[in-house]
Design an enzyme around this catalytic site. Structure first.
Site, PDB file in Angstrom:
ATOM      1  N   ASN A   9       0.873  -1.105   0.059  1.00  0.00           N
ATOM      2  CA  ASN A   9      -0.073   0.090   0.043  1.00  0.00           C
ATOM      3  C   ASN A   9       0.796   1.161  -0.098  1.00  0.00           C
ATOM      4  O   ASN A   9       1.499   1.719   0.958  1.00  0.00           O
ATOM      5  CB  ASN A   9      -0.920  -0.209   1.144  1.00  0.00           C
ATOM      6  CG  ASN A   9      -1.797   1.305   1.437  1.00  0.00           C
ATOM      7  OD1 ASN A   9      -2.010   2.109   0.594  1.00  0.00           O
ATOM      8  ND2 ASN A   9      -2.266   1.169   2.492  1.00  0.00           N
ATOM      9  N   LYS A  11       0.058   4.075   0.031  1.00  0.00           N
ATOM     10  CA  LYS A  11      -0.428   5.399   0.423  1.00  0.00           C
ATOM     11  C   LYS A  11      -0.524   6.704  -0.537  1.00  0.00           C
ATOM     12  O   LYS A  11      -0.168   6.633  -1.608  1.00  0.00           O
ATOM     13  CB  LYS A  11      -0.103   5.649   1.875  1.00  0.00           C
ATOM     14  CG  LYS A  11      -0.042   4.393   2.519  1.00  0.00           C
ATOM     15  CD  LYS A  11       0.014   4.544   4.188  1.00  0.00           C
ATOM     16  CE  LYS A  11      -0.167   3.108   4.579  1.00  0.00           C
ATOM     17  NZ  LYS A  11      -0.112   3.272   6.190  1.00  0.00           N
ATOM     18  N   HIS A  92      -9.723   1.298   4.658  1.00  0.00           N
ATOM     19  CA  HIS A  92      -8.449   1.531   5.675  1.00  0.00           C
ATOM     20  C   HIS A  92      -8.657   2.390   6.593  1.00  0.00           C
ATOM     21  O   HIS A  92      -9.301   3.386   6.386  1.00  0.00           O
ATOM     22  CB  HIS A  92      -7.396   2.110   4.478  1.00  0.00           C
ATOM     23  CG  HIS A  92      -6.109   2.149   5.268  1.00  0.00           C
ATOM     24  ND1 HIS A  92      -5.551   3.037   6.342  1.00  0.00           N
ATOM     25  CD2 HIS A  92      -4.951   1.159   4.839  1.00  0.00           C
ATOM     26  CE1 HIS A  92      -4.189   2.601   6.476  1.00  0.00           C
ATOM     27  NE2 HIS A  92      -3.908   1.287   5.842  1.00  0.00           N
ATOM     28  N   GLU A  94      -6.862   4.888   7.904  1.00  0.00           N
ATOM     29  CA  GLU A  94      -6.608   6.081   7.598  1.00  0.00           C
ATOM     30  C   GLU A  94      -7.747   6.778   6.731  1.00  0.00           C
ATOM     31  O   GLU A  94      -8.001   8.300   7.016  1.00  0.00           O
ATOM     32  CB  GLU A  94      -5.183   6.303   6.731  1.00  0.00           C
ATOM     33  CG  GLU A  94      -4.075   5.935   7.597  1.00  0.00           C
ATOM     34  CD  GLU A  94      -2.776   5.362   6.762  1.00  0.00           C
ATOM     35  OE1 GLU A  94      -2.848   5.630   5.632  1.00  0.00           O
ATOM     36  OE2 GLU A  94      -2.046   5.169   7.591  1.00  0.00           O
ATOM     37  N   GLU A 162      -5.577  -4.758  10.396  1.00  0.00           N
ATOM     38  CA  GLU A 162      -4.636  -3.734  10.838  1.00  0.00           C
ATOM     39  C   GLU A 162      -4.872  -3.134  11.955  1.00  0.00           C
ATOM     40  O   GLU A 162      -5.616  -2.111  11.913  1.00  0.00           O
ATOM     41  CB  GLU A 162      -4.499  -2.824   9.699  1.00  0.00           C
ATOM     42  CG  GLU A 162      -4.348  -3.329   8.250  1.00  0.00           C
ATOM     43  CD  GLU A 162      -3.573  -2.678   7.364  1.00  0.00           C
ATOM     44  OE1 GLU A 162      -2.467  -2.779   6.591  1.00  0.00           O
ATOM     45  OE2 GLU A 162      -4.345  -1.376   7.105  1.00  0.00           O
ATOM     46  N   GLY A 168       2.181   2.085  10.701  1.00  0.00           N
ATOM     47  CA  GLY A 168       3.213   3.193  10.403  1.00  0.00           C
ATOM     48  C   GLY A 168       3.889   3.610  11.919  1.00  0.00           C
ATOM     49  O   GLY A 168       4.732   4.782  11.825  1.00  0.00           O
ATOM     50  N   SER A 200       3.139  -2.387  10.157  1.00  0.00           N
ATOM     51  CA  SER A 200       4.700  -2.352  10.354  1.00  0.00           C
ATOM     52  C   SER A 200       5.340  -3.551  10.133  1.00  0.00           C
ATOM     53  O   SER A 200       6.267  -4.144  10.974  1.00  0.00           O
ATOM     54  CB  SER A 200       4.959  -1.974  12.150  1.00  0.00           C
ATOM     55  OG  SER A 200       4.402  -0.672  12.352  1.00  0.00           O
TER      56      SER A 200
HETATM   57  P1  PGA Z   1       2.685   0.248   7.800  1.00  0.00           P
HETATM   58  O1  PGA Z   1       1.239   0.544   6.898  1.00  0.00           O
HETATM   59  O2  PGA Z   1       3.364  -1.144   6.964  1.00  0.00           O
HETATM   60  O3  PGA Z   1       3.609   1.445   7.061  1.00  0.00           O
HETATM   61  O4  PGA Z   1       2.741   0.186   9.003  1.00  0.00           O
HETATM   62  C1  PGA Z   1       0.370  -0.628   6.839  1.00  0.00           C
HETATM   63  C2  PGA Z   1      -0.748  -0.270   6.284  1.00  0.00           C
HETATM   64  O5  PGA Z   1      -1.523   0.970   6.679  1.00  0.00           O
HETATM   65  O6  PGA Z   1      -1.416  -0.925   5.314  1.00  0.00           O
END
Ligand code: PGA
Length: 240
Positions: A9, A11, A92, A94, A162, A168, A200
């Site tokens: 992803n 982003k 997601h 976010e 997640e 992140g 992560s």
């Molecule tokens: P990350 O993000 O691996 O940077 O923690 C995962 C995600 O949001 O899909």
């Protein structure tokens, strides 16, 4: 058996010049037994579609429920599919946080993805406060009930767990925490549904996560931007 997926992803990262990284990932995952997906910013999907990829499939990161209309700044599932996407992330955390997306919104987006022939990568996850209050499994069960439409199959849907506190942050959930959630999701989602962990994930922690019975892959943010970080994750998955 559920299909294994190494999904990236990106982003809100990447310009056309960064698509060389997708080609490097493509070369690195060739011949692996897992499927590999990179979910790109919408602006890059059409350009990526023109590149000579062999293995990596392309996804979007969000789709509006409608086919078209007066929704400034949004993108429909049909637009993503025409540009070359075969997958799209829905729900997601976010988007749930930044755009106030509810389970009902995520459900409508997932139905839109199916309508356009895309496989939805549907995300659920608890916050740290919910985990500390002992609500994790109840919250996830509710999110899945609320956001997964009737008619979900292993072909049209992948579920990604997640934990919001692990995205992140460098704080990966422990294998015990992941196993507890994935075992519960397996019971709820069925034997053949692919269940990904996200938050992560890196080459250093991937193998112990993929060793868990009900983890069928990962949704990877930061470590999906560079082939040197992402390919070893896909290799660990294929070897699991
Ligand atoms: P990350 O993000 O691996 O940077 O923690 C995962 C995600 O949001 O899909």
């Amino acid at each position: 058996m559920p299909q294994k997926y190494a999904a990236g992803n990106w982003k809100m990262n990447g310009l056309v010049s960064d698509l060389t990284d997708v080609l490097e990932i493509d070369a690195g995952v060739e011949g692996l037994t897992c499927k590999t997906i990179i979910c790109l910013p919408a602006t890059l999907i059409y350009a990526a579609d023109g590149d000579p990829r062999q293995t990596v499939e392309i996804g979007g990161q969000y789709c509006h429920p409608a086919i078209s209309g007066a929704h400034t700044g949004d993108v429909s599932a049909e637009m993503l599919a025409e540009a070359g996407a075969t997958y799209v992330i829905t729900g997601h955390s976010e988007r749930r946080t930044d755009h106030g997306e509810t389970d009902a919104d995520v459900r409508a987006q997932t139905e839109a993805a199916w309508r356009a022939g895309l496989t939805a990568i549907l995300c659920i996850g608890e916050t740290l406060a919910q985990r500390e209050a002992g609500e994790t499994l109840a919250v996830l069960t509710d999110q899945l009930k609320g956001s997964l439409p009737e008619g979900a199959t292993p072909e049209n849907t992948i579920i990604a767990y997640e934990p919001v506190w692990a995205i992140g942050t460098g704080k990966v959930a422990t294998p015990d925490q992941v196993a507890e959630v994935h075992d519960a999701l397996r019971a709820q989602a069925g034997a053949d549904m692919s269940l990904l962990y996200g938050g992560s994930v890196k080459a250093a922690n991937a193998a112990e996560l993929f060793a868990l019975t009900n983890v069928d892959g990962a949704l990877v943010g930061g470590a999906s931007l560079k082939a040197a970080d992402f390919v070893p994750i896909a290799q660990a998955l294929a070897a699991s």
